[in-house]
Design an enzyme around this catalytic site. Structure first.
Site, PDB file in Angstrom:
ATOM      1  N   SER A 223       0.955  -1.261   0.080  1.00  0.00           N
ATOM      2  CA  SER A 223       0.086   0.118  -0.126  1.00  0.00           C
ATOM      3  C   SER A 223       0.842   1.162  -0.047  1.00  0.00           C
ATOM      4  O   SER A 223       1.774   1.432  -0.750  1.00  0.00           O
ATOM      5  CB  SER A 223      -0.836  -0.211   1.151  1.00  0.00           C
ATOM      6  OG  SER A 223      -1.870   0.938   1.080  1.00  0.00           O
ATOM      7  N   THR A 224       0.722   2.262   0.873  1.00  0.00           N
ATOM      8  CA  THR A 224       1.505   3.458   1.149  1.00  0.00           C
ATOM      9  C   THR A 224       3.122   3.037   0.852  1.00  0.00           C
ATOM     10  O   THR A 224       3.542   2.152   1.741  1.00  0.00           O
ATOM     11  CB  THR A 224       1.188   4.074   2.320  1.00  0.00           C
ATOM     12  OG1 THR A 224      -0.032   4.262   2.446  1.00  0.00           O
ATOM     13  CG2 THR A 224       2.052   5.520   2.101  1.00  0.00           C
ATOM     14  N   HIS A 251      -2.678  -1.251  -3.393  1.00  0.00           N
ATOM     15  CA  HIS A 251      -3.824  -0.381  -2.954  1.00  0.00           C
ATOM     16  C   HIS A 251      -3.659   0.824  -4.161  1.00  0.00           C
ATOM     17  O   HIS A 251      -2.770   1.691  -3.953  1.00  0.00           O
ATOM     18  CB  HIS A 251      -3.876  -0.101  -1.668  1.00  0.00           C
ATOM     19  CG  HIS A 251      -4.020  -0.838  -0.723  1.00  0.00           C
ATOM     20  ND1 HIS A 251      -4.229  -0.694   0.619  1.00  0.00           N
ATOM     21  CD2 HIS A 251      -4.562  -2.255  -0.915  1.00  0.00           C
ATOM     22  CE1 HIS A 251      -4.215  -1.867   1.400  1.00  0.00           C
ATOM     23  NE2 HIS A 251      -4.749  -2.730   0.435  1.00  0.00           N
ATOM     24  N   MET A 344      -0.419   1.403   5.034  1.00  0.00           N
ATOM     25  CA  MET A 344      -1.416   1.622   5.994  1.00  0.00           C
ATOM     26  C   MET A 344      -2.287   0.410   6.227  1.00  0.00           C
ATOM     27  O   MET A 344      -2.681  -0.140   5.423  1.00  0.00           O
ATOM     28  CB  MET A 344      -2.011   2.771   5.724  1.00  0.00           C
ATOM     29  CG  MET A 344      -1.336   4.234   5.906  1.00  0.00           C
ATOM     30  SD  MET A 344      -2.252   5.600   5.867  1.00  0.00           S
ATOM     31  CE  MET A 344      -1.245   6.701   4.943  1.00  0.00           C
ATOM     32  N   ASP A 347      -4.436  -4.811   6.033  1.00  0.00           N
ATOM     33  CA  ASP A 347      -4.837  -5.981   4.925  1.00  0.00           C
ATOM     34  C   ASP A 347      -3.763  -6.964   4.440  1.00  0.00           C
ATOM     35  O   ASP A 347      -2.651  -6.355   4.879  1.00  0.00           O
ATOM     36  CB  ASP A 347      -4.977  -4.898   3.438  1.00  0.00           C
ATOM     37  CG  ASP A 347      -5.665  -5.635   2.579  1.00  0.00           C
ATOM     38  OD1 ASP A 347      -6.339  -6.742   2.907  1.00  0.00           O
ATOM     39  OD2 ASP A 347      -5.698  -5.182   1.363  1.00  0.00           O
TER      40      ASP A 347
END
Length: 407
Positions: A223-224, A251, A344, A347
């Site tokens: 993600s991030t 993401h 973040m 998940d």
């Protein structure tokens, strides 16, 4: 693309006071809207509201912000030109790029990440669009709070040392919000021999023994900070990709995933593309979950095929990592190897538990090299990881595991 919103808890104030945020956008409407949102948060304050990148560079020393929300398209000095000048003056400044959704801006956002931007966020095409402003609001505040807070704790949010991301040629878009930035500490998965602690942060956390089975697939969730981390990992992953399929969920929204797939192909020098519903999963290829769709796998006769799911967000994200991890256990059981990179939220942790329960293995990126240690931290604290490694040690470890090393 629908995204569920969730309330975020407010961290306690620090001796340094609220986060100072500089808003830089040539639209007075956008500046005013973002400034109102920031002003309503108890742990952050608007340090300046400026119209151009040149104003931001000239006033940086006086304003001394912790975080800058930087538009891409502005007169005098645009965001991509202002970015390196701002970081040259204040290296620990957290810069979040904001842009409207065009192909060009998506490509510029990727370039900004390689130049040191901490993250990016898409501005809604219209603030009157139902739900769009709410999603933008929630996602922006989460990113400011998480990235700005980390920079204060550790000095700065270090950019990933990944190969440069040159803009390719294809479609664009908006990042799916990555909510629930806290490291989750759920109950550990039952039993399993613990392995010696690996290098990297996470010392003291339990490690599980790697699966006794040779892995047949590599699954990656991120993600991030993920695009840069993915680029770094796949660059040295050729021996694995040549013999086994690699499936990735990052993401990210539609056009961004198209561009990311092109970058992954260039970095790995192997075929990489957005997954297509129904296509067979084969060795020698990288499959990336397309923005706005969950990617799963399923049996179709003797083949394993991609299944794209248009269901609701999972863990507030679409695509999400858990659906990929969960579906893979039904195909590869204990021969499943999963990697959870920076991001973040949590998940991948639940899907990772299922992989471990089926006899497979999970590796997490360590805290020191993660932009945000949410997703990998959740997996590490759940006790499901066989290794917690710095980014530069992950690809060599994967190559060894897929060559038969079981330690």
């Amino acid at each position: 693309m629908s995204v569920a919103l969730a309330s975020s808890s407010i961290p306690s104030s620090t001796s340094q006071g609220p986060l100072r945020v500089m808003v830089v956008d040539d639209s007075v409407v956008i500046r005013g809207m973002i400034s109102r949102w920031i002003g309503s948060e108890p742990d952050m304050v608007v340090a300046a509201s400026l119209r151009t990148g040149l104003e931001a560079v000239n006033q940086l020393d006086r304003v001394n912000p912790d975080v800058a929300v930087l538009d891409i398209e502005m007169p005098e000095l645009d965001g991509i030109a202002a970015l390196p000048r701002l970081l040259a003056k204040k290296k620990n400044l957290v810069i979040i790029m904001a842009s409207t959704l065009t192909r060009r801006n998506a490509e510029i956002s990727f370039k900004a990440l390689s130049l040191g931007a901490a993250d990016y966020i898409p501005k809604p095409e219209s603030t009157r669009e139902a739900g769009a402003a709410d999603i933008f609001h929630h996602d922006l505040i989460q990113k400011i709070r998480t990235l700005g807070g980390k920079a204060r704790r550790v000095g700065h949010v270090a950019p990933m040392h990944a190969p440069p991301m040159h803009a390719p040629a294809s479609p664009t878009v908006v990042p799916i919000p990555e909510h629930r930035q806290h490291v989750v500490r759920p109950a550990a998965v039952p039993a399993a021999a613990s392995a010696p602690a690996a290098h990297g942060s996470g010392a003291g956390l339990a490690r599980r023994a790697f699966s006794s089975q040779m892995p047949k697939v590599l699954l990656i969730g991120s993600s991030t900070g993920g695009p840069q981390a993915l680029m770094s990992v796949v660059t040295d992953l050729g021996p694995v990709i040549d013999r086994f399929p690699v499936l990735i969920t990052q993401h990210m929204p539609p056009t961004f995933t198209t561009i990311l797939a092109e970058h992954l192909g260039r970095s790995s020098r192997r075929p990489a593309h957005e997954a297509v519903d129904g296509e067979p999963v084969k060795a020698g290829r990288i499959y990336l979950a397309p923005g706005g769709r969950h990617m799963k796998v399923a049996r179709h006769g003797t083949d394993t095929v991609i299944v794209l799911d248009n269901g609701p967000p999972v863990n507030f994200c679409k695509p999400a990592v858990d659906p990929l991890f969960s579906s893979a256990t039904e195909i590869w059981q204990g021969a499943t190897l999963a990697l959870i990179l920076t991001g973040m939220g949590s998940d991948g942790m639940r899907g990772g538990k299922e992989i471990v329960a089926a006899g497979g293995s999970v590796i997490a990126q360590d805290e020191a090299t993660s932009v945000v240690w949410g997703m990998p931290g959740a997996a590490a604290n759940a006790g499901i990881c066989s290794a917690i490694l710095p980014l530069n040690q992950i690809a060599p470890k994967l190559v060894r595991l897929f060559a038969g090393d079981r330690s």
